[in-house]
Scaffold this active site. Sequence first.
Site, PDB file in Angstrom:
ATOM      1  N   LYS A  80       0.862  -1.194  -0.063  1.00 37.90           N
ATOM      2  CA  LYS A  80       0.041   0.031   0.061  1.00 37.90           C
ATOM      3  C   LYS A  80       0.773   1.286   0.086  1.00 37.90           C
ATOM      4  CE  LYS A  80      -4.612   0.545   0.666  1.00 37.90           C
ATOM      5  NZ  LYS A  80      -5.634  -0.189  -0.053  1.00 37.90           N
ATOM      6  N   GLY A 182     -24.167   4.183  -1.691  1.00 39.47           N
ATOM      7  CA  GLY A 182     -23.529   4.794  -2.668  1.00 39.47           C
ATOM      8  C   GLY A 182     -23.421   4.078  -3.773  1.00 39.47           C
ATOM      9  N   TYR A 186     -25.625   0.782  -4.129  1.00 40.91           N
ATOM     10  CA  TYR A 186     -26.651   1.201  -5.205  1.00 40.91           C
ATOM     11  C   TYR A 186     -26.916  -0.117  -6.137  1.00 40.91           C
ATOM     12  CZ  TYR A 186     -30.137   3.041  -8.348  1.00 40.91           C
ATOM     13  OH  TYR A 186     -31.227   3.286  -9.199  1.00 40.91           O
TER      14      TYR A 186
END
Length: 364
Positions: A80, A182, A186
């Site tokens: 990361k 969101g 959705y």
Amino acid sequence: MEIFTYMEKYDYEQLVFCQDKNSGLKAIIAIHDTTLGPALGGTRMWTYPTEAAAIEDALRLAKGMTYKNAAAGLNLGGGKTVIIGDPKKDKNPELFRAFGRYIQGLNGRYITAEDVGTTVEDMDLIHMETDFVTGVSPEFGSSGNPSPVTAYGTYKGMKAAAMEAFGSDSLEGKTIAVQGVGNVAYTLCEYLHEEGANLIVTDINKVAVDRAVNAFGAKAVDPDDIYGVDCDIYSPCALGATINDETIPQFKAKVIAGSANNQLKSTKHGDIIHEMGIVYAPDYVINSGGVINVADELNGYNAARAMKNVESIYGILLKIFDISRRDNIPTYVAADRMAEERIASVRDSRSQFLLNGHHTLSRR
């Protein structure tokens, strides 16, 4: 923070500090483990209160990616990046190009992607300097917006959890409480609605709630009320840590399955819901559709193949539930164990191979 002590404790391989005075770049690349393959993990841009907080976040997130990629069955390790800065004010093309040169310098040990605070456009700038980046614009051979794929994986994972809890993976007639509607949620609601589920939704964004109510006939509740509604499945798809001391006593659901990251406030909450008999789909497994999708770009992106690979989340979760039942351990522990066993098995076979090779050479 004693950096080497921390790295040794959790067996990190590498921590890279990247600085470019002209563009203002201050980035930290953490590579946790490359046993299974190159480290893949996104680049986050955030206003950290201290440099130590940024380092700690990079390290924590990199380790999480090792487990996520291993559990998803990918031949990729975990890494990361965090860039220290305000994504609304501190971005410039030179910053991302400078960062791309640092990634190129790692020669494929680390592959990046977008994350909190970064966008497809930022990845395109990185791509000007290196090929070790995914999630770029589709014209460069990328998969585009990962949200629909993450939603599909979450849907498949929810069906696996339903199979474990109810003996059938059908969601028809099931009442599902979706916290946050969101982009990912959705699309998840679309799948659930098509299958005949009854939806209860909430979000701090009223427009998002109204959209789901109008499209799917969902019932809307206030954000604080979603935890205690009468439902079969609670689906956390927004904030992390919504499984905590305050919410657990309210739960009526038999299943927790959603796309949010870091759903357990602490591991003890995973232990508590296990004791209550709630089937929990570990977050980093059920929401791994996005990383499975971008990983496909490394082979020349094929949408049908990527979606087929995302479907494997169903079987992976069934295996985790099986380990959880067999060993009477919480599912989050079973997921970690499965990931660790996969890494250990590859590491052992590689060590054996090198050992045998050494013996062959010494006999010559």
